[in-house]
Design a protein around this motif. Structure first.
Motif, PDB file in Angstrom:
ATOM      1  N   THR A 194     -22.591  28.553   9.762  1.00  0.00           N
ATOM      2  CA  THR A 194     -21.439  29.171   9.122  1.00  0.00           C
ATOM      3  C   THR A 194     -21.701  29.486   7.658  1.00  0.00           C
ATOM      4  O   THR A 194     -20.918  30.207   7.028  1.00  0.00           O
ATOM      5  CB  THR A 194     -20.210  28.246   9.212  1.00  0.00           C
ATOM      6  OG1 THR A 194     -20.491  27.004   8.546  1.00  0.00           O
ATOM      7  CG2 THR A 194     -19.851  27.967  10.662  1.00  0.00           C
ATOM      8  N   ARG A 195     -22.794  28.989   7.104  1.00  0.00           N
ATOM      9  CA  ARG A 195     -23.124  29.212   5.698  1.00  0.00           C
ATOM     10  C   ARG A 195     -24.017  30.446   5.551  1.00  0.00           C
ATOM     11  O   ARG A 195     -24.983  30.628   6.301  1.00  0.00           O
ATOM     12  CB  ARG A 195     -23.822  27.993   5.114  1.00  0.00           C
ATOM     13  CG  ARG A 195     -22.964  26.734   5.104  1.00  0.00           C
ATOM     14  CD  ARG A 195     -23.716  25.573   4.515  1.00  0.00           C
ATOM     15  NE  ARG A 195     -24.199  25.882   3.180  1.00  0.00           N
ATOM     16  CZ  ARG A 195     -25.036  25.113   2.491  1.00  0.00           C
ATOM     17  NH1 ARG A 195     -25.497  24.002   3.038  1.00  0.00           N
ATOM     18  NH2 ARG A 195     -25.417  25.470   1.282  1.00  0.00           N
ATOM     19  N   LEU A 212     -16.148  31.618  12.675  1.00  0.00           N
ATOM     20  CA  LEU A 212     -16.667  31.605  11.309  1.00  0.00           C
ATOM     21  C   LEU A 212     -18.066  32.217  11.238  1.00  0.00           C
ATOM     22  O   LEU A 212     -18.388  32.975  10.314  1.00  0.00           O
ATOM     23  CB  LEU A 212     -16.692  30.172  10.785  1.00  0.00           C
ATOM     24  CG  LEU A 212     -15.328  29.547  10.455  1.00  0.00           C
ATOM     25  CD1 LEU A 212     -15.497  28.088  10.059  1.00  0.00           C
ATOM     26  CD2 LEU A 212     -14.634  30.321   9.345  1.00  0.00           C
ATOM     27  N   ILE A 213     -18.902  31.905  12.207  1.00  0.00           N
ATOM     28  CA  ILE A 213     -20.262  32.462  12.224  1.00  0.00           C
ATOM     29  C   ILE A 213     -20.208  33.976  12.404  1.00  0.00           C
ATOM     30  O   ILE A 213     -20.927  34.729  11.742  1.00  0.00           O
ATOM     31  CB  ILE A 213     -21.100  31.804  13.328  1.00  0.00           C
ATOM     32  CG1 ILE A 213     -21.312  30.324  13.023  1.00  0.00           C
ATOM     33  CG2 ILE A 213     -22.459  32.500  13.462  1.00  0.00           C
ATOM     34  CD1 ILE A 213     -21.965  29.556  14.160  1.00  0.00           C
ATOM     35  N   SER A 214     -19.344  34.428  13.312  1.00  0.00           N
ATOM     36  CA  SER A 214     -19.225  35.866  13.546  1.00  0.00           C
ATOM     37  C   SER A 214     -18.766  36.595  12.283  1.00  0.00           C
ATOM     38  O   SER A 214     -19.297  37.660  11.930  1.00  0.00           O
ATOM     39  CB  SER A 214     -18.240  36.118  14.689  1.00  0.00           C
ATOM     40  OG  SER A 214     -18.107  37.487  14.945  1.00  0.00           O
ATOM     41  N   LEU A 215     -17.806  36.024  11.573  1.00  0.00           N
ATOM     42  CA  LEU A 215     -17.336  36.631  10.321  1.00  0.00           C
ATOM     43  C   LEU A 215     -18.448  36.675   9.276  1.00  0.00           C
ATOM     44  O   LEU A 215     -18.620  37.675   8.566  1.00  0.00           O
ATOM     45  CB  LEU A 215     -16.142  35.838   9.781  1.00  0.00           C
ATOM     46  CG  LEU A 215     -14.803  36.031  10.506  1.00  0.00           C
ATOM     47  CD1 LEU A 215     -13.791  35.010  10.021  1.00  0.00           C
ATOM     48  CD2 LEU A 215     -14.278  37.440  10.287  1.00  0.00           C
ATOM     49  N   THR A 216     -19.220  35.584   9.198  1.00  0.00           N
ATOM     50  CA  THR A 216     -20.298  35.518   8.208  1.00  0.00           C
ATOM     51  C   THR A 216     -21.395  36.527   8.517  1.00  0.00           C
ATOM     52  O   THR A 216     -21.899  37.213   7.618  1.00  0.00           O
ATOM     53  CB  THR A 216     -20.886  34.094   8.170  1.00  0.00           C
ATOM     54  OG1 THR A 216     -19.842  33.154   7.951  1.00  0.00           O
ATOM     55  CG2 THR A 216     -21.907  33.969   7.050  1.00  0.00           C
ATOM     56  N   VAL A 217     -21.766  36.640   9.792  1.00  0.00           N
ATOM     57  CA  VAL A 217     -22.808  37.601  10.189  1.00  0.00           C
ATOM     58  C   VAL A 217     -22.344  39.026   9.909  1.00  0.00           C
ATOM     59  O   VAL A 217     -23.105  39.851   9.389  1.00  0.00           O
ATOM     60  CB  VAL A 217     -23.173  37.425  11.674  1.00  0.00           C
ATOM     61  CG1 VAL A 217     -24.112  38.528  12.129  1.00  0.00           C
ATOM     62  CG2 VAL A 217     -23.808  36.064  11.910  1.00  0.00           C
ATOM     63  N   ARG A 218     -21.099  39.315  10.245  1.00  0.00           N
ATOM     64  CA  ARG A 218     -20.586  40.669  10.002  1.00  0.00           C
ATOM     65  C   ARG A 218     -20.576  40.993   8.509  1.00  0.00           C
ATOM     66  O   ARG A 218     -20.906  42.110   8.096  1.00  0.00           O
ATOM     67  CB  ARG A 218     -19.173  40.813  10.574  1.00  0.00           C
ATOM     68  CG  ARG A 218     -18.632  42.237  10.485  1.00  0.00           C
ATOM     69  CD  ARG A 218     -17.239  42.356  11.062  1.00  0.00           C
ATOM     70  NE  ARG A 218     -16.261  41.671  10.232  1.00  0.00           N
ATOM     71  CZ  ARG A 218     -14.948  41.700  10.429  1.00  0.00           C
ATOM     72  NH1 ARG A 218     -14.465  42.378  11.466  1.00  0.00           N
ATOM     73  NH2 ARG A 218     -14.117  41.052   9.652  1.00  0.00           N
TER      74      ARG A 218
END
Length: 337
Positions: free
Chosen positions: A176-177, A204-210
């Motif tokens: 997530t970071r 959270l991971i999907s938002l961070t990658v996007r």
């Protein structure tokens, strides 16, 4: 922390071996001095005790040499020349060798990481190496994907150890970071597979990658609950697999139509029976009906959209189409219509 798989001796084992050698050398030296203690003289001139022998052995091997205990007889001096001095050199080699190995290992690891980064391109990032993550990696490897182009991001120590043991490159940290995903070079990756244990982490991971990739990297995610699938798609995931719903459908099929579950398992298991496959349409196939092909086509993918071949609608193959078909894995030939 980037962990690149390699064959090497464990650091604790290597350090333990060196420590054991150093202690053994000290004990052997003490025994030699204590056996010939009459040939040494200390400042008190009251003879050497066992403690004095330990003291003299340690200061001699470490090249400190205070001079308060000295060999005075020819036999003791010969012992120093033939045994104590070589033992001193060997002791220093053990100590210095350990330090040099640590520095060399760090430098070598830095070179390996730099080389890995230069060669890394169009790789797949697996966020989470639990049951779903391991299954995703196994599926990639079974389809012939290069193991060196798979990067695992995992924060659990047991997951990190298992991924390293399986020969995978591992980024140790929380996916997530942003800093952790940048270590995995997410901007140049081909796809990100999110296989975490919680739906919250997946979002959270999907938002961070996007955010890091501006939506240019394909995101495939797994969620436990159907109600979170829409939220995950809004977060940037291109494909969302609902594990609980999929498992429920398979359980329903097993109850109402048991043979269907065998067909599904066969299609999803590479290397045996039937398997789903995809290929680009050939030039000679353009303009033809997919049902007329020698392979059993089940769908067309046109500009990212799936076009099923069922129903009365007649579709013609166009340039750039991808053909989804069923392949016979057992005989390594396509299933004929």
């Amino acid at each position: 922390m980037i962990n690149i798989p390699r064959v090497r001796q464990g650091p604790l084992r290597a350090l333990g071996i060196r420590l054991a050698l150093a202690i053994t050398l000290v004990l052997v030296t003490v025994a030699a001095i204590y056996t010939d203690r009459e040939g040494y003289r200390d400042l008190n001139e009251d003879g050497l005790t066992l403690l004095d022998c330990f003291y003299y052995a340690v200061v001699s091997l470490s090249t400190t040499g205070y001079g308060d205990i000295t060999p005075v007889t020819p036999h003791a001096r010969l012992m120093n020349v033939l045994f104590i001095t070589p033992a001193r050199v060997l002791f220093l080699i053990i100590l210095v060798g350990t330090t040099l190995e640590v520095l060399t290992d760090q430098y070598r690891n830095s070179l390996r990481v730099s080389r890995w980064r230069r060669q890394l391109k169009d790789h797949i990032i697996i966020c989470g190496y639990g049951t779903k993550g391991r299954a995703a990696v196994a599926a990639l490897l079974e389809t012939g994907y290069d193991k060196s182009r798979i990067v695992v991001v995992e924060s659990r120590p047991d997951g990190v150890r298992q991924a390293i043991a399986n020969g995978l490159v591992v980024i140790e940290g929380n996916a997530t970071r942003s800093a952790v995903l940048l270590e995995a070079d997410v901007k140049n990756s081909k796809a990100v597979i999110i296989a975490t244990d919680t739906d919250e982490a997946s979002v959270l991971i999907s938002l961070t990658v996007r955010q890091l990739t501006a939506g240019q990297v394909r995101i495939i995610a797994s969620v436990r609950e159907q109600e979170n699938a829409a939220l995950l798609k809004q977060s940037g995931a291109h494909h969302v697999i609902v594990s609980s719903a999929t498992a429920g459908r398979l359980l329903g099929l097993t109850t109402t139509a048991p043979p269907l579950i065998d067909v599904v398992e066969d299609l999803l298991t590479p290397g045996q029976g039937m398997a789903l496959a995809m290929r680009s349409a050939e030039r000679a196939e353009v303009g033809r009906n997919p049902r007329e092909l020698s392979t059993l086509a089940v769908a067309l993918i046109r500009r990212g959209k799936v076009l099923p071949l069922g129903g009365e609608q007649k579709l013609m193959i166009e340039t750039g189409d991808l053909i989804v078909y069923i392949r016979d894995e057992s005989s390594a030939v396509d299933v004929a219509v």
